[in-house]
Structure formats: structure tokens, C-alpha cells
Write a protein that holds these residues in place. Sequence first.
Motif, PDB file in Angstrom:
ATOM      1  N   ASN A 117      -1.873  -1.123  -1.586  1.00 14.02           N
ATOM      2  CA  ASN A 117      -0.782  -0.760  -0.674  1.00 14.02           C
ATOM      3  C   ASN A 117      -0.754   0.754  -0.523  1.00 14.02           C
ATOM      4  OD1 ASN A 117       1.465  -0.725   0.929  1.00 14.02           O
ATOM      5  ND2 ASN A 117       2.860  -1.578  -0.597  1.00 14.02           N
ATOM      6  N   ARG A 141      -1.004   4.418   2.105  1.00 14.91           N
ATOM      7  CA  ARG A 141      -0.675   5.005   3.413  1.00 14.91           C
ATOM      8  C   ARG A 141      -1.332   6.373   3.533  1.00 14.91           C
ATOM      9  NH1 ARG A 141       3.445   2.702   6.370  1.00 14.91           N
ATOM     10  NH2 ARG A 141       4.530   0.964   5.364  1.00 14.91           N
ATOM     11  N   ASP A 193      -0.463  -7.253   1.539  1.00 18.85           N
ATOM     12  CA  ASP A 193      -0.191  -5.810   1.554  1.00 18.85           C
ATOM     13  C   ASP A 193      -1.480  -5.035   1.787  1.00 18.85           C
ATOM     14  OD1 ASP A 193       2.523  -6.090   1.125  1.00 18.85           O
ATOM     15  OD2 ASP A 193       2.379  -5.846  -1.045  1.00 18.85           O
ATOM     16  N   TYR A 194      -2.543  -5.481   1.138  1.00 15.75           N
ATOM     17  CA  TYR A 194      -3.841  -4.816   1.286  1.00 15.75           C
ATOM     18  C   TYR A 194      -4.372  -4.966   2.705  1.00 15.75           C
ATOM     19  CZ  TYR A 194      -8.856  -4.003   0.785  1.00 15.75           C
ATOM     20  OH  TYR A 194     -10.141  -3.555   0.951  1.00 15.75           O
ATOM     21  N   SER A 237      -2.568  -2.649   4.842  1.00 14.96           N
ATOM     22  CA  SER A 237      -2.902  -1.243   4.590  1.00 14.96           C
ATOM     23  C   SER A 237      -4.196  -0.839   5.283  1.00 14.96           C
ATOM     24  CB  SER A 237      -3.015  -0.986   3.081  1.00 14.96           C
ATOM     25  OG  SER A 237      -1.762  -1.105   2.445  1.00 14.96           O
ATOM     26  N   ARG A 282      -3.719  -0.755   9.072  1.00 21.34           N
ATOM     27  CA  ARG A 282      -3.010   0.462   9.469  1.00 21.34           C
ATOM     28  C   ARG A 282      -3.959   1.658   9.480  1.00 21.34           C
ATOM     29  NH1 ARG A 282       1.197  -0.292   6.329  1.00 21.34           N
ATOM     30  NH2 ARG A 282       0.213   0.674   4.531  1.00 21.34           N
TER      31      ARG A 282
END
Length: 224
Positions: A97, A99, A124-125, A128, A131
Amino acid sequence: MTQPSMDWDATYRQEAPPPWSIGQPQPELAALIDQGKIRSDVLDSGCGHAELSLALAARGYTVVGLDTSATAIEAAAAAAAERGLTTATFAQADVANFRGYDSRFSTILDSGLFHALPRGSHQDYVQSIFRAAAPGARLYILAFAAGAVGDDDPDRPGSRGYTDTELRDAVATLWHVDEIRPANLYGNEGALEFMGPAFADAERDGEGHFLTPGFLLSAHKPDQ
């Protein structure tokens, strides 16, 4: 319940390299490089000792390697400096996770991280890395197949394998999955005696490696 994570720093502090540190990129991913399928900038997700990052930087790619282990990151950065590779940089991060790299990478490479993530953290991965990916970015995940590492016990710590359907379904929540095909992951043959009965009959390649069955998933982030 999320599975407790491994102590990756302790693994990388040992005198002998961990089984997955084979001194070169995994052959399945090295083939992608040779085929011209990698575009800069590249994220090496869960880079470890980062032979993949270093090989890419040696060919002129700009690469960022992320890993949970500060010890692994320190070793990777030292290796890059020793080889004079200035386009590879490394940072410690919560790889499940993270950013700070929004829409940066045209290629994301996962060389055996997905199957080692704590259970319950996979979405979550996936979010991530999505993103961090630029529109149209390519994603390649090399992961253990179900049953490859003696993973029948759901409470056993450490890596577990996946069926092709499980792997596809986990990634396809955000990414467009293009292909999943059988692939081998290579490990250090010298580490087999420490790896338990699941690896007792592992195939060898005659060059100091054992082979574990897995999958190579190829996907892309939609342009819009």
C-alpha cells in the motif's frame, strides 16, 4: 484476518542470499526485456536485491525499485553505485500500500511479490500499482501456482500459490488482463535444504537453480 507479514529484513540480513536472489533477473522477465516489451519508466515492485532493476538500468531504462526491506534496498543501492548505474533508484516502502508515484510508470514488473503479500492486502496492492501506472501501462506479474510451495494450510506464514483464475480475478478488479500462461520461477539450488519437504523433488536446471511452477500474468491499464 490479514496474515502476519514475514520479517523480510531478517531474511536479507542472513549471510546466504534468500532463495529468490539468483544473481540475475528471473528468466521469464529477462525474456520480456529481450523481446522489447518493457518501456520506461519502470517500477520494480518488491525489488529485493534488484538484479532486475540493475539489468534494466544497464540497458538504459529508468527504474524505481521498491521493497519493504531496508536491508535489501541498501544492498540494491550499493550495487547500482558500484556498477555506475545512475538510472536505477531505490526506496523502502510498504509495497502492499504505497503512494507518491501517481501515473508515473509505463511498465510495472512484479517478480515474485504478489504471492508473498500478506493475505488480505492484495486489493490494496493492486490499487497501489494501478495508481502508480500511466495510462496504457503494462503490468507483468510472475507468481507461484497453487500447490507449488506446500501452501495447503491457510494459516501457514509465507508465500502461497494461486490458480490462474484466482490470479486473474484479483488483478482484473482494475486492470485489463491480457494473458495468463504457465511459467517457472527460479531459486538458488543451495537453499533447497532449508526450504522444507514441499521442495524436496523440485526440478533442477543443472546451472545451480531449482524451478517452481507458476504463472506469468500480462495486463494493461486502460488509456482512459
